[in-house]
Motif scaffolding. Structure first.
Motif, PDB file in Angstrom:
ATOM      1  N   TYR A 149     -14.265 -22.940 -29.100  1.00 21.50           N
ATOM      2  CA  TYR A 149     -14.447 -21.521 -28.789  1.00 21.50           C
ATOM      3  C   TYR A 149     -15.236 -20.825 -29.885  1.00 21.50           C
ATOM      4  O   TYR A 149     -14.991 -21.031 -31.074  1.00 21.50           O
ATOM      5  CB  TYR A 149     -13.078 -20.849 -28.643  1.00 21.50           C
ATOM      6  N   THR A 150     -16.192 -19.984 -29.461  1.00 15.70           N
ATOM      7  CA  THR A 150     -16.993 -19.196 -30.391  1.00 15.70           C
ATOM      8  C   THR A 150     -16.690 -17.718 -30.190  1.00 15.70           C
ATOM      9  O   THR A 150     -16.796 -17.208 -29.073  1.00 15.70           O
ATOM     10  CB  THR A 150     -18.495 -19.457 -30.178  1.00 15.70           C
ATOM     11  N   LEU A 151     -16.302 -17.036 -31.270  1.00 11.47           N
ATOM     12  CA  LEU A 151     -15.937 -15.630 -31.173  1.00 11.47           C
ATOM     13  C   LEU A 151     -17.118 -14.779 -30.708  1.00 11.47           C
ATOM     14  O   LEU A 151     -18.226 -14.898 -31.244  1.00 11.47           O
ATOM     15  CB  LEU A 151     -15.445 -15.115 -32.535  1.00 11.47           C
ATOM     16  N   TYR A 152     -16.865 -13.890 -29.745  1.00 10.42           N
ATOM     17  CA  TYR A 152     -17.924 -13.025 -29.215  1.00 10.42           C
ATOM     18  C   TYR A 152     -18.076 -11.750 -30.036  1.00 10.42           C
ATOM     19  O   TYR A 152     -19.069 -11.024 -29.908  1.00 10.42           O
ATOM     20  CB  TYR A 152     -17.627 -12.669 -27.752  1.00 10.42           C
ATOM     21  N   THR A 153     -17.104 -11.457 -30.895  1.00 12.79           N
ATOM     22  CA  THR A 153     -17.155 -10.281 -31.762  1.00 12.79           C
ATOM     23  C   THR A 153     -16.166 -10.507 -32.905  1.00 12.79           C
ATOM     24  O   THR A 153     -15.428 -11.490 -32.908  1.00 12.79           O
ATOM     25  CB  THR A 153     -16.787  -8.996 -30.980  1.00 12.79           C
ATOM     26  N   ARG A 175     -10.213  -4.460 -19.116  1.00 10.92           N
ATOM     27  CA  ARG A 175     -10.570  -3.199 -19.751  1.00 10.92           C
ATOM     28  C   ARG A 175     -11.609  -2.484 -18.891  1.00 10.92           C
ATOM     29  O   ARG A 175     -12.202  -3.096 -17.992  1.00 10.92           O
ATOM     30  CB  ARG A 175     -11.118  -3.470 -21.158  1.00 10.92           C
ATOM     31  N   PRO A 176     -11.890  -1.197 -19.162  1.00 11.00           N
ATOM     32  CA  PRO A 176     -12.781  -0.425 -18.274  1.00 11.00           C
ATOM     33  C   PRO A 176     -14.153  -1.047 -18.044  1.00 11.00           C
ATOM     34  O   PRO A 176     -14.707  -0.942 -16.951  1.00 11.00           O
ATOM     35  CB  PRO A 176     -12.897   0.924 -18.999  1.00 11.00           C
ATOM     36  N   SER A 177     -14.742  -1.670 -19.045  1.00  9.04           N
ATOM     37  CA  SER A 177     -16.113  -2.176 -18.909  1.00  9.04           C
ATOM     38  C   SER A 177     -16.183  -3.619 -18.409  1.00  9.04           C
ATOM     39  O   SER A 177     -17.266  -4.189 -18.295  1.00  9.04           O
ATOM     40  CB  SER A 177     -16.841  -2.073 -20.254  1.00  9.04           C
ATOM     41  N   ASP A 178     -15.056  -4.228 -18.111  1.00 11.93           N
ATOM     42  CA  ASP A 178     -15.031  -5.654 -17.769  1.00 11.93           C
ATOM     43  C   ASP A 178     -15.563  -5.940 -16.371  1.00 11.93           C
ATOM     44  O   ASP A 178     -15.354  -5.172 -15.427  1.00 11.93           O
ATOM     45  CB  ASP A 178     -13.604  -6.204 -17.852  1.00 11.93           C
ATOM     46  N   THR A 179     -16.247  -7.076 -16.264  1.00 13.98           N
ATOM     47  CA  THR A 179     -16.556  -7.704 -14.975  1.00 13.98           C
ATOM     48  C   THR A 179     -16.104  -9.148 -15.086  1.00 13.98           C
ATOM     49  O   THR A 179     -15.871  -9.656 -16.192  1.00 13.98           O
ATOM     50  CB  THR A 179     -18.056  -7.650 -14.650  1.00 13.98           C
ATOM     51  N   LEU A 180     -15.995  -9.845 -13.979  1.00 16.00           N
ATOM     52  CA  LEU A 180     -15.608 -11.248 -14.034  1.00 16.00           C
ATOM     53  C   LEU A 180     -16.608 -12.058 -14.851  1.00 16.00           C
ATOM     54  O   LEU A 180     -16.240 -12.981 -15.570  1.00 16.00           O
ATOM     55  CB  LEU A 180     -15.474 -11.831 -12.625  1.00 16.00           C
ATOM     56  N   SER A 181     -17.883 -11.692 -14.758  1.00 12.19           N
ATOM     57  CA  SER A 181     -18.921 -12.414 -15.496  1.00 12.19           C
ATOM     58  C   SER A 181     -18.798 -12.203 -16.996  1.00 12.19           C
ATOM     59  O   SER A 181     -18.927 -13.151 -17.782  1.00 12.19           O
ATOM     60  CB  SER A 181     -20.317 -11.990 -15.026  1.00 12.19           C
ATOM     61  N   THR A 182     -18.553 -10.958 -17.430  1.00 14.39           N
ATOM     62  CA  THR A 182     -18.430 -10.716 -18.878  1.00 14.39           C
ATOM     63  C   THR A 182     -17.155 -11.369 -19.426  1.00 14.39           C
ATOM     64  O   THR A 182     -17.144 -11.871 -20.549  1.00 14.39           O
ATOM     65  CB  THR A 182     -18.426  -9.215 -19.200  1.00 14.39           C
ATOM     66  N   ILE A 183     -16.097 -11.366 -18.632  1.00 11.77           N
ATOM     67  CA  ILE A 183     -14.860 -12.022 -19.072  1.00 11.77           C
ATOM     68  C   ILE A 183     -15.101 -13.517 -19.252  1.00 11.77           C
ATOM     69  O   ILE A 183     -14.718 -14.116 -20.262  1.00 11.77           O
ATOM     70  CB  ILE A 183     -13.722 -11.775 -18.064  1.00 11.77           C
ATOM     71  N   ASP A 211     -18.169 -15.290 -19.366  1.00  8.46           N
ATOM     72  CA  ASP A 211     -19.289 -15.718 -20.212  1.00  8.46           C
ATOM     73  C   ASP A 211     -19.169 -15.247 -21.654  1.00  8.46           C
ATOM     74  O   ASP A 211     -19.506 -15.987 -22.585  1.00  8.46           O
ATOM     75  CB  ASP A 211     -20.613 -15.197 -19.645  1.00  8.46           C
ATOM     76  N   SER A 212     -18.702 -14.031 -21.853  1.00  4.99           N
ATOM     77  CA  SER A 212     -18.655 -13.467 -23.197  1.00  4.99           C
ATOM     78  C   SER A 212     -17.298 -13.677 -23.845  1.00  4.99           C
ATOM     79  O   SER A 212     -17.175 -14.378 -24.849  1.00  4.99           O
ATOM     80  CB  SER A 212     -18.991 -11.970 -23.149  1.00  4.99           C
ATOM     81  N   ILE A 213     -16.267 -13.103 -23.244  1.00  5.65           N
ATOM     82  CA  ILE A 213     -14.950 -13.120 -23.883  1.00  5.65           C
ATOM     83  C   ILE A 213     -14.403 -14.532 -24.012  1.00  5.65           C
ATOM     84  O   ILE A 213     -13.868 -14.910 -25.057  1.00  5.65           O
ATOM     85  CB  ILE A 213     -13.977 -12.208 -23.111  1.00  5.65           C
ATOM     86  N   TYR A 214     -14.586 -15.357 -22.957  1.00  6.35           N
ATOM     87  CA  TYR A 214     -14.081 -16.738 -23.013  1.00  6.35           C
ATOM     88  C   TYR A 214     -15.200 -17.764 -23.191  1.00  6.35           C
ATOM     89  O   TYR A 214     -15.006 -18.952 -22.966  1.00  6.35           O
ATOM     90  CB  TYR A 214     -13.221 -17.038 -21.779  1.00  6.35           C
ATOM     91  N   ALA A 215     -16.370 -17.285 -23.618  1.00  5.04           N
ATOM     92  CA  ALA A 215     -17.457 -18.137 -24.135  1.00  5.04           C
ATOM     93  C   ALA A 215     -17.867 -19.267 -23.194  1.00  5.04           C
ATOM     94  O   ALA A 215     -18.195 -20.364 -23.633  1.00  5.04           O
ATOM     95  CB  ALA A 215     -17.064 -18.716 -25.493  1.00  5.04           C
ATOM     96  N   GLY A 216     -17.850 -19.009 -21.881  1.00  4.68           N
ATOM     97  CA  GLY A 216     -18.331 -20.009 -20.932  1.00  4.68           C
ATOM     98  C   GLY A 216     -17.343 -21.121 -20.639  1.00  4.68           C
ATOM     99  O   GLY A 216     -17.680 -22.080 -19.942  1.00  4.68           O
ATOM    100  N   LEU A 217     -16.119 -21.017 -21.143  1.00  2.58           N
ATOM    101  CA  LEU A 217     -15.108 -22.040 -20.866  1.00  2.58           C
ATOM    102  C   LEU A 217     -14.600 -21.961 -19.434  1.00  2.58           C
ATOM    103  O   LEU A 217     -13.955 -22.892 -18.938  1.00  2.58           O
ATOM    104  CB  LEU A 217     -13.938 -21.897 -21.837  1.00  2.58           C
ATOM    105  N   VAL A 218     -14.871 -20.849 -18.780  1.00  4.04           N
ATOM    106  CA  VAL A 218     -14.467 -20.645 -17.393  1.00  4.04           C
ATOM    107  C   VAL A 218     -15.598 -19.891 -16.708  1.00  4.04           C
ATOM    108  O   VAL A 218     -16.425 -19.263 -17.369  1.00  4.04           O
ATOM    109  CB  VAL A 218     -13.143 -19.838 -17.353  1.00  4.04           C
ATOM    110  N   PHE A 271     -20.599 -24.107 -10.205  1.00  5.77           N
ATOM    111  CA  PHE A 271     -21.612 -23.133 -10.552  1.00  5.77           C
ATOM    112  C   PHE A 271     -21.198 -22.346 -11.778  1.00  5.77           C
ATOM    113  O   PHE A 271     -20.050 -21.956 -11.924  1.00  5.77           O
ATOM    114  CB  PHE A 271     -21.835 -22.150  -9.386  1.00  5.77           C
ATOM    115  N   SER A 272     -22.153 -22.101 -12.661  1.00  2.83           N
ATOM    116  CA  SER A 272     -21.871 -21.250 -13.807  1.00  2.83           C
ATOM    117  C   SER A 272     -21.973 -19.798 -13.369  1.00  2.83           C
ATOM    118  O   SER A 272     -22.543 -19.484 -12.332  1.00  2.83           O
ATOM    119  CB  SER A 272     -22.874 -21.521 -14.930  1.00  2.83           C
ATOM    120  N   ALA A 273     -21.425 -18.902 -14.198  1.00  2.98           N
ATOM    121  CA  ALA A 273     -21.456 -17.484 -13.846  1.00  2.98           C
ATOM    122  C   ALA A 273     -22.880 -16.954 -13.852  1.00  2.98           C
ATOM    123  O   ALA A 273     -23.248 -16.121 -13.044  1.00  2.98           O
ATOM    124  CB  ALA A 273     -20.592 -16.691 -14.817  1.00  2.98           C
ATOM    125  N   ASN A 274     -23.709 -17.438 -14.771  1.00  2.00           N
ATOM    126  CA  ASN A 274     -25.103 -17.026 -14.844  1.00  2.00           C
ATOM    127  C   ASN A 274     -25.989 -18.224 -14.563  1.00  2.00           C
ATOM    128  O   ASN A 274     -26.104 -19.115 -15.393  1.00  2.00           O
ATOM    129  CB  ASN A 274     -25.441 -16.476 -16.236  1.00  2.00           C
TER     130      ASN A 274
END
Length: 412
Positions: free
Chosen positions: A41-45, A110-118, A120-127, A388-391
Protein backbone atom coordinates in the motif's frame (compact mmCIF):
# COMPACT_ATOMS: atom_id res chain seq x y z
CA UNK A 1 -26.95 -11.55 -42.70
CA UNK A 2 -24.38 -9.80 -40.45
CA UNK A 3 -21.54 -8.07 -42.22
CA UNK A 4 -18.38 -10.29 -41.94
CA UNK A 5 -16.19 -7.22 -41.46
CA UNK A 6 -18.39 -6.11 -38.59
CA UNK A 7 -18.00 -9.50 -36.87
CA UNK A 8 -14.23 -9.39 -37.43
CA UNK A 9 -13.90 -5.96 -35.82
CA UNK A 10 -16.03 -7.08 -32.87
CA UNK A 11 -13.70 -10.04 -32.26
CA UNK A 12 -10.60 -7.87 -32.58
CA UNK A 13 -12.00 -5.35 -30.11
CA UNK A 14 -12.86 -8.05 -27.57
CA UNK A 15 -9.34 -9.47 -27.84
CA UNK A 16 -7.74 -6.05 -27.40
CA UNK A 17 -9.90 -5.35 -24.34
CA UNK A 18 -8.88 -8.71 -22.86
CA UNK A 19 -5.21 -7.91 -23.41
CA UNK A 20 -5.33 -4.52 -21.71
CA UNK A 21 -7.57 -5.38 -18.77
CA UNK A 22 -5.70 -5.50 -15.45
CA UNK A 23 -5.68 -8.92 -13.83
CA UNK A 24 -5.40 -10.23 -10.32
CA UNK A 25 -4.50 -13.61 -8.92
CA UNK A 26 -7.49 -15.53 -7.59
CA UNK A 27 -7.11 -18.42 -5.18
CA UNK A 28 -10.14 -20.74 -5.06
CA UNK A 29 -11.05 -22.09 -1.62
CA UNK A 30 -13.66 -24.37 -0.11
CA UNK A 31 -13.39 -23.91 3.64
CA UNK A 32 -13.61 -21.25 6.30
CA UNK A 33 -9.92 -21.27 7.21
CA UNK A 34 -8.13 -17.92 7.19
CA UNK A 35 -4.48 -16.88 7.08
CA UNK A 36 -2.24 -13.89 7.61
CA UNK A 37 -1.55 -11.90 4.45
CA UNK A 38 -0.10 -8.54 3.42
CA UNK A 39 -1.12 -5.68 1.14
CA UNK A 40 1.39 -3.47 -0.64
CA UNK A 41 0.00 0.00 0.00
CA UNK A 42 1.16 3.51 -0.91
CA UNK A 43 -0.17 6.43 1.13
CA UNK A 44 -2.26 8.86 -0.94
CA UNK A 45 -1.67 11.72 1.52
CA UNK A 46 -0.02 12.44 4.87
CA UNK A 47 -1.71 10.27 7.49
CA UNK A 48 -1.20 9.42 11.14
CA UNK A 49 -0.30 5.84 11.96
CA UNK A 50 -3.69 5.48 13.64
CA UNK A 51 -5.46 6.85 10.52
CA UNK A 52 -3.77 4.31 8.25
CA UNK A 53 -4.70 1.55 10.68
CA UNK A 54 -8.29 2.81 10.74
CA UNK A 55 -8.51 2.64 6.93
CA UNK A 56 -7.95 -1.10 7.14
CA UNK A 57 -9.43 -1.74 10.63
CA UNK A 58 -6.16 -3.14 11.95
CA UNK A 59 -4.12 -2.68 15.11
CA UNK A 60 -1.77 0.35 14.76
CA UNK A 61 0.96 -1.57 16.58
CA UNK A 62 0.56 -4.49 14.15
CA UNK A 63 1.00 -2.02 11.28
CA UNK A 64 4.21 -0.69 12.79
CA UNK A 65 5.74 -4.08 13.60
CA UNK A 66 4.92 -5.43 10.13
CA UNK A 67 7.11 -2.65 8.74
CA UNK A 68 9.85 -3.00 11.40
CA UNK A 69 9.09 0.49 12.71
CA UNK A 70 10.20 1.01 16.30
CA UNK A 71 7.11 1.01 18.53
CA UNK A 72 8.98 2.39 21.55
CA UNK A 73 8.90 5.98 20.26
CA UNK A 74 6.66 8.26 22.38
CA UNK A 75 3.10 8.67 21.04
CA UNK A 76 4.06 6.65 17.97
CA UNK A 77 0.44 5.95 16.99
CA UNK A 78 -0.05 9.70 16.33
CA UNK A 79 3.13 9.99 14.25
CA UNK A 80 2.38 11.47 10.82
CA UNK A 81 3.53 9.28 7.94
CA UNK A 82 4.40 11.08 4.67
CA UNK A 83 2.43 10.85 1.44
CA UNK A 84 3.69 8.21 -1.05
CA UNK A 85 5.24 6.13 1.72
CA UNK A 86 5.13 2.41 0.92
CA UNK A 87 3.79 0.17 3.68
CA UNK A 88 2.97 -3.49 4.13
CA UNK A 89 -0.50 -3.80 5.61
CA UNK A 90 -1.17 -6.97 7.65
CA UNK A 91 -4.65 -8.37 7.04
CA UNK A 92 -6.64 -11.54 7.60
CA UNK A 93 -7.34 -13.43 4.39
CA UNK A 94 -10.62 -15.36 4.47
CA UNK A 95 -12.57 -17.68 2.17
CA UNK A 96 -15.62 -15.84 0.82
CA UNK A 97 -17.91 -17.21 -1.89
CA UNK A 98 -15.31 -19.76 -2.91
CA UNK A 99 -12.33 -17.43 -3.31
CA UNK A 100 -9.74 -15.87 -1.01
CA UNK A 101 -10.34 -12.23 -0.11
CA UNK A 102 -10.34 -9.89 2.86
CA UNK A 103 -13.73 -8.42 3.74
CA UNK A 104 -13.00 -6.99 7.18
CA UNK A 105 -12.30 -3.47 5.89
CA UNK A 106 -15.12 -0.93 5.98
CA UNK A 107 -14.88 2.64 4.75
CA UNK A 108 -17.11 5.54 5.84
CA UNK A 109 -17.80 7.86 2.90
CA UNK A 110 -17.03 11.58 2.90
CA UNK A 111 -18.72 14.39 0.91
CA UNK A 112 -16.25 14.37 -2.00
CA UNK A 113 -16.00 10.58 -2.37
CA UNK A 114 -16.84 8.54 -5.44
CA UNK A 115 -16.35 4.80 -5.85
CA UNK A 116 -13.47 5.54 -8.22
CA UNK A 117 -11.63 7.86 -5.82
CA UNK A 118 -12.12 5.40 -2.97
CA UNK A 119 -10.77 2.53 -5.07
CA UNK A 120 -7.98 4.28 -6.98
CA UNK A 121 -6.76 6.90 -4.54
CA UNK A 122 -7.64 5.96 -0.98
CA UNK A 123 -7.03 2.22 -1.43
CA UNK A 124 -4.30 2.67 -4.07
CA UNK A 125 -5.79 0.40 -6.74
CA UNK A 126 -6.05 -2.64 -4.46
CA UNK A 127 -9.76 -2.75 -5.28
CA UNK A 128 -11.86 -1.51 -8.21
CA UNK A 129 -14.95 0.68 -8.18
CA UNK A 130 -16.96 -2.20 -9.68
CA UNK A 131 -15.85 -4.54 -6.90
CA UNK A 132 -16.97 -2.06 -4.22
CA UNK A 133 -20.25 -1.56 -6.09
CA UNK A 134 -20.88 -5.31 -6.23
CA UNK A 135 -19.85 -5.98 -2.63
CA UNK A 136 -22.31 -3.37 -1.38
CA UNK A 137 -25.15 -4.00 -3.89
CA UNK A 138 -25.08 -0.37 -5.02
CA UNK A 139 -27.57 0.36 -7.81
CA UNK A 140 -26.50 3.93 -8.58
CA UNK A 141 -22.78 4.53 -7.92
CA UNK A 142 -23.23 8.27 -8.55
CA UNK A 143 -25.25 8.56 -5.37
CA UNK A 144 -23.31 7.91 -2.16
CA UNK A 145 -24.65 8.98 1.21
CA UNK A 146 -22.17 10.83 3.41
CA UNK A 147 -21.20 8.57 6.29
CA UNK A 148 -22.27 5.44 4.44
CA UNK A 149 -20.29 2.36 5.51
CA UNK A 150 -18.92 0.43 2.54
CA UNK A 151 -17.37 -3.01 2.56
CA UNK A 152 -14.02 -2.83 0.76
CA UNK A 153 -13.09 -6.29 -0.61
CA UNK A 154 -9.32 -6.53 -0.73
CA UNK A 155 -7.18 -9.09 -2.61
CA UNK A 156 -5.24 -11.73 -0.74
CA UNK A 157 -3.93 -15.27 -1.06
CA UNK A 158 -2.92 -18.00 1.41
CA UNK A 159 -1.61 -20.97 -0.62
CA UNK A 160 -1.27 -23.00 2.60
CA UNK A 161 1.27 -20.50 3.96
CA UNK A 162 3.98 -22.07 1.84
CA UNK A 163 6.02 -21.47 -1.28
CA UNK A 164 8.01 -24.37 -2.70
CA UNK A 165 7.33 -26.24 0.56
CA UNK A 166 8.86 -23.48 2.70
CA UNK A 167 6.97 -21.05 4.98
CA UNK A 168 5.78 -17.94 3.14
CA UNK A 169 3.35 -15.09 3.53
CA UNK A 170 1.78 -13.56 0.42
CA UNK A 171 1.87 -9.87 -0.47
CA UNK A 172 -0.78 -8.47 -2.84
CA UNK A 173 1.18 -6.06 -5.02
CA UNK A 174 -0.32 -3.54 -7.46
CA UNK A 175 1.90 -3.27 -10.56
CA UNK A 176 3.18 0.24 -11.35
CA UNK A 177 3.87 1.72 -14.80
CA UNK A 178 7.64 1.36 -14.34
CA UNK A 179 7.56 -2.25 -13.09
CA UNK A 180 8.80 -5.36 -14.84
CA UNK A 181 8.22 -8.85 -13.54
CA UNK A 182 11.97 -9.45 -13.22
CA UNK A 183 12.39 -6.27 -11.16
CA UNK A 184 9.54 -7.25 -8.84
CA UNK A 185 11.06 -10.71 -8.37
CA UNK A 186 14.46 -9.20 -7.54
CA UNK A 187 12.93 -6.63 -5.21
CA UNK A 188 11.21 -9.29 -3.13
CA UNK A 189 14.02 -11.86 -3.09
CA UNK A 190 12.25 -14.44 -5.25
CA UNK A 191 12.76 -15.73 -8.79
CA UNK A 192 11.02 -14.89 -12.01
CA UNK A 193 10.00 -18.54 -12.39
CA UNK A 194 8.51 -18.68 -8.90
CA UNK A 195 6.56 -15.46 -9.43
CA UNK A 196 5.17 -16.78 -12.71
CA UNK A 197 4.22 -20.11 -11.15
CA UNK A 198 2.49 -18.53 -8.18
CA UNK A 199 0.43 -16.27 -10.47
CA UNK A 200 -0.13 -18.93 -13.17
CA UNK A 201 1.41 -16.68 -15.82
CA UNK A 202 2.14 -17.86 -19.31
CA UNK A 203 4.48 -14.95 -20.05
CA UNK A 204 6.36 -12.19 -18.23
CA UNK A 205 4.02 -9.51 -19.61
CA UNK A 206 2.41 -7.36 -16.92
CA UNK A 207 0.56 -4.06 -17.02
CA UNK A 208 -0.10 -1.26 -14.56
CA UNK A 209 -2.99 -2.16 -12.29
CA UNK A 210 -2.35 -5.91 -12.29
CA UNK A 211 -2.35 -7.35 -8.77
CA UNK A 212 0.28 -10.02 -8.19
CA UNK A 213 0.63 -12.45 -5.32
CA UNK A 214 4.25 -12.16 -4.20
CA UNK A 215 5.61 -14.86 -1.85
CA UNK A 216 7.77 -13.54 0.97
CA UNK A 217 10.02 -15.94 2.94
CA UNK A 218 8.66 -16.19 6.46
CA UNK A 219 8.95 -17.77 9.90
CA UNK A 220 5.98 -19.96 10.77
CA UNK A 221 4.69 -20.75 14.25
CA UNK A 222 3.66 -24.18 15.49
CA UNK A 223 1.09 -23.05 18.03
CA UNK A 224 -1.83 -25.39 18.78
CA UNK A 225 -5.05 -24.90 16.83
CA UNK A 226 -6.88 -23.70 19.95
CA UNK A 227 -4.40 -20.83 20.48
CA UNK A 228 -5.67 -17.34 19.70
CA UNK A 229 -2.65 -16.72 17.47
CA UNK A 230 -2.71 -20.12 15.74
CA UNK A 231 -1.16 -19.88 12.29
CA UNK A 232 0.98 -16.83 13.12
CA UNK A 233 3.52 -16.31 10.35
CA UNK A 234 6.03 -13.44 10.24
CA UNK A 235 7.71 -12.26 7.02
CA UNK A 236 11.47 -12.24 7.00
CA UNK A 237 12.89 -8.93 8.18
CA UNK A 238 9.92 -7.88 10.28
CA UNK A 239 8.02 -8.38 13.51
CA UNK A 240 4.53 -9.28 14.70
CA UNK A 241 2.77 -8.40 17.94
CA UNK A 242 0.66 -10.96 19.80
CA UNK A 243 -0.86 -11.90 23.17
CA UNK A 244 -2.57 -8.52 23.68
CA UNK A 245 0.66 -6.59 22.95
CA UNK A 246 2.58 -8.69 25.46
CA UNK A 247 4.70 -10.74 23.05
CA UNK A 248 6.73 -9.60 20.05
CA UNK A 249 7.90 -12.17 17.51
CA UNK A 250 10.57 -11.61 14.86
CA UNK A 251 11.91 -13.36 11.79
CA UNK A 252 15.53 -13.28 10.58
CA UNK A 253 18.13 -12.35 9.72
CA UNK A 254 20.32 -15.43 9.53
CA UNK A 255 17.55 -18.03 9.65
CA UNK A 256 13.82 -18.47 9.27
CA UNK A 257 13.08 -19.64 12.80
CA UNK A 258 10.41 -17.69 14.67
CA UNK A 259 11.77 -15.97 17.78
CA UNK A 260 9.43 -14.47 20.39
CA UNK A 261 10.14 -12.41 23.48
CA UNK A 262 8.35 -9.92 25.78
CA UNK A 263 7.29 -6.82 23.86
CA UNK A 264 8.42 -3.34 24.82
CA UNK A 265 4.74 -2.47 25.35
CA UNK A 266 4.22 -5.38 27.74
CA UNK A 267 2.00 -4.29 30.66
CA UNK A 268 -0.48 -6.26 32.75
CA UNK A 269 0.58 -9.49 31.07
CA UNK A 270 0.28 -13.03 32.37
CA UNK A 271 3.46 -14.74 33.57
CA UNK A 272 6.15 -15.21 30.96
CA UNK A 273 8.32 -17.48 33.08
CA UNK A 274 8.80 -21.11 32.17
CA UNK A 275 7.72 -23.51 34.90
CA UNK A 276 10.37 -25.28 36.95
CA UNK A 277 13.04 -22.82 35.86
CA UNK A 278 14.18 -19.25 36.33
CA UNK A 279 14.08 -18.60 32.56
CA UNK A 280 11.74 -15.99 31.09
CA UNK A 281 10.20 -16.09 27.63
CA UNK A 282 12.96 -15.88 25.02
CA UNK A 283 15.79 -16.75 27.42
CA UNK A 284 18.30 -19.41 26.42
CA UNK A 285 21.14 -20.99 28.37
CA UNK A 286 23.74 -23.42 27.11
CA UNK A 287 26.54 -25.57 28.47
CA UNK A 288 29.40 -26.92 26.38
CA UNK A 289 30.41 -30.55 26.94
CA UNK A 290 32.39 -33.21 25.14
CA UNK A 291 29.12 -34.56 23.68
CA UNK A 292 28.08 -31.18 22.27
CA UNK A 293 26.20 -28.14 23.53
CA UNK A 294 23.29 -28.61 25.94
CA UNK A 295 20.81 -25.85 25.10
CA UNK A 296 17.86 -24.98 27.35
CA UNK A 297 15.31 -22.46 26.07
CA UNK A 298 12.07 -20.88 27.21
CA UNK A 299 9.98 -20.50 24.05
CA UNK A 300 6.59 -18.98 23.24
CA UNK A 301 3.87 -21.58 22.65
CA UNK A 302 0.87 -19.38 21.83
CA UNK A 303 -1.83 -17.33 23.57
CA UNK A 304 -4.55 -19.52 25.10
CA UNK A 305 -7.53 -18.17 27.06
CA UNK A 306 -5.65 -15.04 28.04
CA UNK A 307 -2.59 -16.98 29.15
CA UNK A 308 0.87 -16.82 27.60
CA UNK A 309 2.18 -20.35 27.08
CA UNK A 310 5.91 -20.53 27.88
CA UNK A 311 7.47 -23.89 27.08
CA UNK A 312 10.78 -25.13 28.47
CA UNK A 313 12.85 -27.39 26.20
CA UNK A 314 16.33 -28.90 26.34
CA UNK A 315 18.31 -30.24 23.40
CA UNK A 316 21.84 -31.33 22.55
CA UNK A 317 23.23 -29.40 19.59
CA UNK A 318 26.53 -29.70 17.70
CA UNK A 319 27.51 -26.15 18.61
CA UNK A 320 26.35 -23.49 21.02
CA UNK A 321 24.20 -20.67 19.62
CA UNK A 322 25.44 -17.12 19.37
CA UNK A 323 23.53 -14.01 20.41
CA UNK A 324 20.10 -13.62 18.83
CA UNK A 325 20.06 -11.33 15.79
CA UNK A 326 17.07 -9.10 15.14
CA UNK A 327 15.74 -7.45 11.98
CA UNK A 328 16.83 -3.80 11.87
CA UNK A 329 14.31 -1.42 13.36
CA UNK A 330 13.68 1.97 11.76
CA UNK A 331 12.46 5.20 13.29
CA UNK A 332 8.93 6.29 12.31
CA UNK A 333 9.43 7.69 8.77
CA UNK A 334 9.10 11.42 8.16
CA UNK A 335 10.19 11.52 4.50
CA UNK A 336 10.06 9.20 1.52
CA UNK A 337 13.32 8.07 -0.04
CA UNK A 338 12.45 7.35 -3.68
CA UNK A 339 15.03 4.60 -4.11
CA UNK A 340 13.77 2.61 -1.16
CA UNK A 341 10.05 3.24 -0.73
CA UNK A 342 9.30 -0.03 -2.52
CA UNK A 343 12.14 -1.96 -0.88
CA UNK A 344 11.32 -5.43 0.43
CA UNK A 345 12.13 -6.95 3.76
CA UNK A 346 15.81 -7.95 3.94
CA UNK A 347 16.63 -11.38 2.57
CA UNK A 348 17.91 -14.00 5.02
CA UNK A 349 21.63 -13.79 5.61
CA UNK A 350 23.94 -16.71 6.10
CA UNK A 351 24.52 -17.87 9.64
CA UNK A 352 28.07 -16.54 9.43
CA UNK A 353 27.04 -13.03 8.44
CA UNK A 354 28.57 -10.27 10.50
CA UNK A 355 26.06 -7.63 9.38
CA UNK A 356 24.99 -5.75 12.53
CA UNK A 357 21.32 -5.58 13.39
CA UNK A 358 19.36 -3.40 15.74
CA UNK A 359 18.02 -4.82 18.97
CA UNK A 360 14.36 -4.08 19.80
CA UNK A 361 13.89 -1.99 22.91
CA UNK A 362 12.53 -4.35 25.54
CA UNK A 363 12.89 -5.30 29.15
CA UNK A 364 14.63 -8.56 28.18
CA UNK A 365 17.33 -8.95 25.52
CA UNK A 366 18.31 -12.62 25.75
CA UNK A 367 20.33 -14.98 23.64
CA UNK A 368 18.56 -17.83 21.94
CA UNK A 369 18.92 -21.16 20.18
CA UNK A 370 17.16 -22.37 17.08
CA UNK A 371 13.51 -23.30 17.34
CA UNK A 372 12.15 -26.39 15.59
CA UNK A 373 11.40 -25.84 11.93
CA UNK A 374 8.10 -26.39 10.17
CA UNK A 375 7.44 -28.98 7.51
CA UNK A 376 4.77 -27.26 5.41
CA UNK A 377 2.56 -28.55 2.64
CA UNK A 378 3.38 -28.25 -1.04
CA UNK A 379 3.72 -24.90 -2.75
CA UNK A 380 0.92 -22.87 -4.31
CA UNK A 381 -0.79 -22.96 -7.64
CA UNK A 382 -2.55 -19.78 -8.67
CA UNK A 383 -4.88 -18.72 -11.45
CA UNK A 384 -5.33 -15.43 -13.22
CA UNK A 385 -8.74 -13.83 -13.32
CA UNK A 386 -9.39 -10.72 -15.40
CA UNK A 387 -11.21 -7.75 -13.88
CA UNK A 388 -11.77 -4.23 -15.17
CA UNK A 389 -9.85 -1.49 -13.43
CA UNK A 390 -11.66 1.62 -12.25
CA UNK A 391 -9.78 3.76 -14.78
CA UNK A 392 -9.31 2.05 -18.21
CA UNK A 393 -5.80 2.25 -19.58
CA UNK A 394 -4.90 4.48 -22.50
CA UNK A 395 -4.53 1.39 -24.64
CA UNK A 396 -8.17 0.50 -24.04
CA UNK A 397 -9.25 4.01 -25.02
CA UNK A 398 -7.19 3.83 -28.22
CA UNK A 399 -8.73 0.46 -29.04
CA UNK A 400 -12.22 1.93 -28.63
CA UNK A 401 -11.39 4.85 -30.93
CA UNK A 402 -9.99 2.51 -33.59
CA UNK A 403 -13.07 0.34 -33.32
CA UNK A 404 -15.43 3.28 -33.80
CA UNK A 405 -13.36 4.51 -36.73
CA UNK A 406 -13.54 1.07 -38.32
CA UNK A 407 -17.29 0.90 -37.74
CA UNK A 408 -17.73 4.22 -39.51
CA UNK A 409 -15.95 2.84 -42.57
CA UNK A 410 -18.16 -0.23 -42.90
CA UNK A 411 -20.73 0.22 -45.70
CA UNK A 412 -24.34 -0.27 -44.64
Amino acid sequence: MPNPRFITFILIFINVVALVTPKSTIEPCSNSDSCNALLAYTLYTDLKVSEVASLFQIDPVALLTANAIDISYPDVENHILPSQLFLKIPITCSCVDGIRKSVSTHYKTRPSDTLSTIADSIYAGLVSADQIKEANSIDDPSVLDVGQSLVVPLPCTCFNGTDNSLPAIYLSYVVKEVDTLAAIAARYATTLTDLMNVNAMGSVAIMAGDILAVPLPACASKFPRYAFDFGLIVPNGSYAISASHCVQCSCGPGNLNLYCMPASLAVSCSSMQCRNSNLMLGNVTWQQSSAGCKVTSCSYGGYVNGTIIATLSTSLQPRCPGPQQFPPLVAPPTTVIRDSNFAPAPAPQSDGSSTPTSTPKTGVVPATGSLPGLSPASGPSGSISASFSANPSSTLVIAAVLFLFAMASIPL
